[in-house]
Design a protein around this motif. Structure first.
Motif, short mmCIF file in Angstrom:
data_model
loop_
_atom_site.label_atom_id
_atom_site.label_comp_id
_atom_site.label_asym_id
_atom_site.label_seq_id
_atom_site.Cartn_x
_atom_site.Cartn_y
_atom_site.Cartn_z
N GLU B 172 0.83 -1.21 0.00
CA GLU B 172 0.00 0.00 0.00
C GLU B 172 0.87 1.26 0.00
OE1 GLU B 172 -1.93 -0.81 3.57
OE2 GLU B 172 -3.10 -2.46 2.73
N GLY B 173 1.94 1.22 -0.80
CA GLY B 173 2.77 2.41 -0.95
C GLY B 173 3.80 2.60 0.15
N LEU B 174 3.70 1.87 1.23
CA LEU B 174 4.67 2.04 2.31
C LEU B 174 5.68 0.91 2.28
CD1 LEU B 174 2.28 2.94 5.24
CD2 LEU B 174 3.82 4.50 4.06
N GLN B 236 7.52 4.33 12.27
CA GLN B 236 6.44 5.07 11.62
C GLN B 236 6.74 5.23 10.14
OE1 GLN B 236 5.83 8.90 13.38
NE2 GLN B 236 3.76 8.30 13.93
N GLY B 237 5.68 5.10 9.35
CA GLY B 237 5.90 5.24 7.91
C GLY B 237 6.23 3.93 7.23
N THR B 238 6.22 2.84 8.00
CA THR B 238 6.43 1.54 7.37
C THR B 238 5.17 0.71 7.57
OG1 THR B 238 7.33 0.53 9.37
CG2 THR B 238 8.88 1.62 7.91
N ALA B 239 5.06 -0.30 6.78
CA ALA B 239 3.90 -1.18 6.88
C ALA B 239 4.32 -2.52 7.44
CB ALA B 239 3.28 -1.36 5.49
N LYS B 240 3.36 -3.26 8.02
CA LYS B 240 3.70 -4.58 8.52
C LYS B 240 3.71 -5.56 7.35
CE LYS B 240 -0.96 -6.12 9.70
NZ LYS B 240 -1.13 -7.02 8.56
N PRO B 241 4.42 -6.66 7.49
CA PRO B 241 4.39 -7.67 6.40
C PRO B 241 2.98 -8.16 6.16
CG PRO B 241 6.18 -8.12 7.91
CD PRO B 241 5.38 -7.02 8.52
N VAL B 242 2.72 -8.57 4.95
CA VAL B 242 1.37 -8.85 4.48
C VAL B 242 0.68 -9.91 5.31
CG1 VAL B 242 0.08 -9.60 2.48
CG2 VAL B 242 2.05 -8.16 2.17
#
Lengths: 405, 369
Positions: B172-174, B236-242
């Protein structure tokens, strides 16, 4: 059947043609030796051309593969250096194929366990350094210094030359044997760690069956096996051989620990991923037991087979080496022909098999009393036909003979 | 046939000196130096295989290997190990429903419990492992799908993970932290152990979650970005693994075990070499007095079934094992040593017979001249 041919009064072109004929119809390796400009075409035509530098000028030398100052050095060239060169080359080739096939076949077995995804079973740095650093120098030392029998004994037993002529050390059969040995080595090197590390852990309960430990274990086993094979193959251990072999082993361990050290990891984390692997796996007794077992399992069949062949069917090489070791004194220097006149021919054609060679070199037909022989060609003005002693110009310092008329 | 030859050395110098053109000092002699190195006469050790070295070697190796093998085998047999497969393949297994009804979107976790009995008490430290089968952590594309710089806490890689992590690089872009397929497939079942003593109420068995990863991994290789400050701000600004339910800074409440330095995460990131492997999950410390760590009796293993393996025909299991100086229970090395030692000894005897039979013959053999 005629086994020796003597051609005289031949033109340079005819000399080359004689060599061509032997090359074509006898399928043999030919050597031509000469000292004058008229021998150049013969030297160039033969497989090996030898030039003698001396009275006739440098033409023969410039067009030859080997050159020396006296004809009798040919003996040393063939029986000592030629033989050593063949031995070294064959050992080098066999060893090189063995170590690289062993290195590669392990990946074949691992493919069955990694989903056929071509995952290398060694660290990338190991693969890079294997042929460059860890195994390059010992094999170089082997191919520079190895000898089976020293120079004096080579002269005394010229039959040691036969393996070279019959291509006994490196042929299709020995290549196949080398491949089979590599296959066996790779099976041992993969399946012994596989069986031993299957579902086991370290002394403190932590992981030991991870990819990096497995790779390190296989690498270490491989290096030790390959260097032990070099140990068995080297027959002449100079100080340089020792230094290169033990130095390569030490370099392997030094580099492995360096590449898995903290410092390098901080500089390039993605390139030196094997952080801590050396420290964490090589301090386990389990690991060393595996290495010990795998190495002995690879080496003992080789030793046993060699010993069996040594006992049941020793080659002349083996016999001379045993004698050399047993006697511990230098070979008796071959008897000097005391009263024989020195006469060194500068060029003639002869074959290598037993035949009339003795007849020619013993100069029986040049003796004072020559039996009258029926003339073949009926040329009365020919010197041979008149049965006069043949006088040759020599280039030895003991030459007391005059120029031929 | 003996080749006639003349004594080489003395006439060498004489000849080339006299056959050089011009006066004695006019041309430099082309004769190579008469040093040991150049004339290939270096002092050397020349070993050959004699019966005096080979036969004792075989016997000694045989005599050393057999006791080592026996020692290893006995040690391995004394290790106690207990294994349960809780994948839930059969209809009558406790986790069958969890396995069958697994879906990725479910918010509530599925629980199942497996009862088992230990026949023998387990002494000293007991190690609890989870084992997976048919799981190829050694696949080439899987192994390289990680970013060690990011895991070491390098800020730039946190925002721009390495290309090797594709397709688990951004979500999602992150940027994903931690990126890659290895992190994405983190084992997330929860296993807890309870003991049923004589009087009936079940007691939880204390499980330690520290000290399960390699020291170098925990303290050198894996570092949280931004020091030990508030991790949710650092990430912050990162996403968790899917495939994860929680982000990486919520792996554990203990700040020493949170983020990238979570020990379960570290243990998982150390990829296994073979498709059937076990990884250390928890340690059951030994009790101070002489009571066994795990007494014999009834136990129950409660599982939060989060990890689906049936789609690729994998299996999950829980293993309880004690440890010895040679590691876990593996009789292979012991049996191998005993076998190789016996073969060596037998081979030594065979070689002795061969040597005896053929040596008298070869001693009198003449070397053809």
């Amino acid at each position: 059947m005629c086994q020796t041919v003597i051609c005289c009064r031949v033109t340079p072109l005819q000399k080359a043609q004689v060599v061509k004929v032997v090359k074509k119809y006898k399928q043999a390796v030919t050597l031509a030796i000469g000292d004058g400009a008229n021998d150049v075409s013969m030297i160039k035509t033969a497989h090996i051309g030898v030039g003698i530098s001396g009275q006739e000028g440098m033409q023969a030398v410039l067009s030859s593969d080997f050159s020396f100052a006296q004809f009798r050095y040919l003996q040393r060239l063939l029986l000592v250096h030629g033989r050593w060169s063949y031995l070294r080359m064959s050992k080098f080739l066999r060893y090189f194929f063995l170590k690289n096939f062993t290195f590669t076949f392990v990946h074949f077995w691992y493919a069955f366990f990694c989903g056929y995804s071509a995952q290398p079973v060694y660290d990338d740095w190991f693969s890079t350094c294997y042929n460059l650093v860890y195994t390059a120098l010992p094999v170089l030392a082997l191919s520079l210094f190895d000898q089976d029998v020293n120079g004096r004994w080579s002269f005394y037993y010229p039959k040691l030359y036969i393996p070279g002529q019959q291509n006994m050390y490196f042929n299709k059969k020995s290549f196949l044997l080398c491949m089979m040995q590599s296959c066996y080595n790779s099976l041992v090197l993969f399946f012994v760690p596989y069986g031993a590390l299957h579902d086991t852990v370290r002394q403190d309960g932590r992981d030991i069956t991870d990819y990096q430990t497995f790779a390190l274990l296989l690498q270490t086993c491989l290096i030790i096996v390959v260097n032990t094979q070099m140990f068995l193959d080297t027959w002449y251990w100079t100080g340089i051989n020792h230094f290169f072999l033990w130095g390569s082993m030490a370099a392997y361990f030094a580099l492995t620990f360096t590449l898995s050290s903290n410092g390098l990891f901080f500089i390039f984390p993605t390139m030196f991923q094997f952080l801590g692997t050396g420290r964490n796996s090589l301090n386990q007794p389990n690991t060393w037991l595996i290495i010990f077992l795998a190495c002995l399992l690879c080496i003992l069949p080789v030793v046993a087979l060699r010993f069996i062949f040594l006992q049941t069917s020793p080659t002349i090489n083996d016999k001379v080496r045993y004698k050399m070791r047993r006697d511990e004194v230098p070979a008796i220097s071959p008897r000097r022909p005391a009263t024989r006149r020195v006469s060194t021919r500068s060029s003639y054609a002869f074959s290598h098999s037993q035949g009339y060679g003795d007849l020619v070199t013993s100069q029986k037909f040049l003796g004072k009393k020559t039996p009258r022989r029926p003339l073949l060609f009926g040329q009365k003005e020919h010197p041979l036909g008149e049965n006069q002693p043949q006088l040759f110009r020599t280039i030895t310092e003991e030459s007391e003979e005059q120029q031929s008329p | 046939m003996m080749a006639s030859s003349y004594n080489a050395k003395e006439e060498d110098g004489h000849h080339s000196g006299s056959s050089s053109h011009g006066g004695p000092g006019a041309m430099k002699s082309k004769k190579p130096d008469n040093t040991a190195f150049k004339q290939q006469r270096l002092p050397a050790w020349q070993p050959i295989l004699t019966a005096g070295t080979v036969l004792p070697a075989f016997f000694v190796i045989g005599l050393i290997f057999i006791p080592i093998g026996i020692g290893l085998f006995v040690t391995s047999n004394n290790i106690k190990e207990f294994e349960i497969d809780y994948t839930g393949v059969e209809v009558d297994s406790p986790c069958y429903n969890c396995a069958k009804n697994f879906s990725w979107n479910s918010t509530s976790s599925c629980l199942c419990s497996v009862n088992f009995t230990l026949d023998q008490p387990f002494e000293s430290n007991v190690y609890m492992y989870y084992g997976l089968s048919n799981f190829y952590q050694n696949h080439r594309r899987y192994v390289k799908s990680r970013d060690d710089s990011q895991l070491n806490g390098v800020e730039s890689n946190l925002r721009q993970p390495s290309k090797e992590c594709e397709p688990y690089r951004t979500s999602e872009g992150l940027p994903i932290a931690p990126c890659g397929a290895i992190a994405n497939s983190l084992f997330n079942d929860t296993l807890t152990l309870y003991y049923y003593p004589q009087n009936g109420t079940k007691l939880p068995v204390p499980l330690t979650k520290k000290g399960i990863a390699w020291w170098t991994d925990k303290h050198v290789k894996f570092r949280n970005p931004g020091g030990s400050a508030n991790l949710s701000i650092a990430f912050q600004g990162t996403a968790k693994p899917v495939n994860w339910r929680n982000p990486v800074y919520q792996l554990d409440e203990d700040p020493e075990n949170n983020g990238f330095i979570n020990e379960d995460f570290i243990v998982w990131m150390r990829t296994a070499a073979l498709p059937t492997f076990r990884k250390l999950y928890r340690i059951i410390q030994k009790k101070p007095n002489t009571t066994p760590t795990l007494s014999s009796g009834k136990y129950v293993l409660e599982i939060t079934y989060n990890y689906p393996v049936l789609s690729f025909d994998g299996r999950k299991r829980m293993i309880l094992s004690t440890i010895s100086w040679m590691g876990g229970k593996n009789p292979f090395l012991g049996i191998a040593y005993i076998t190789v030692g016996s073969i060596c000894f037998f081979l030594g005897v065979v070689l002795l017979i061969i040597h005896h039979k053929y040596d008298t013959r070869s001693n009198s053999a003449e070397i053809p001249n």
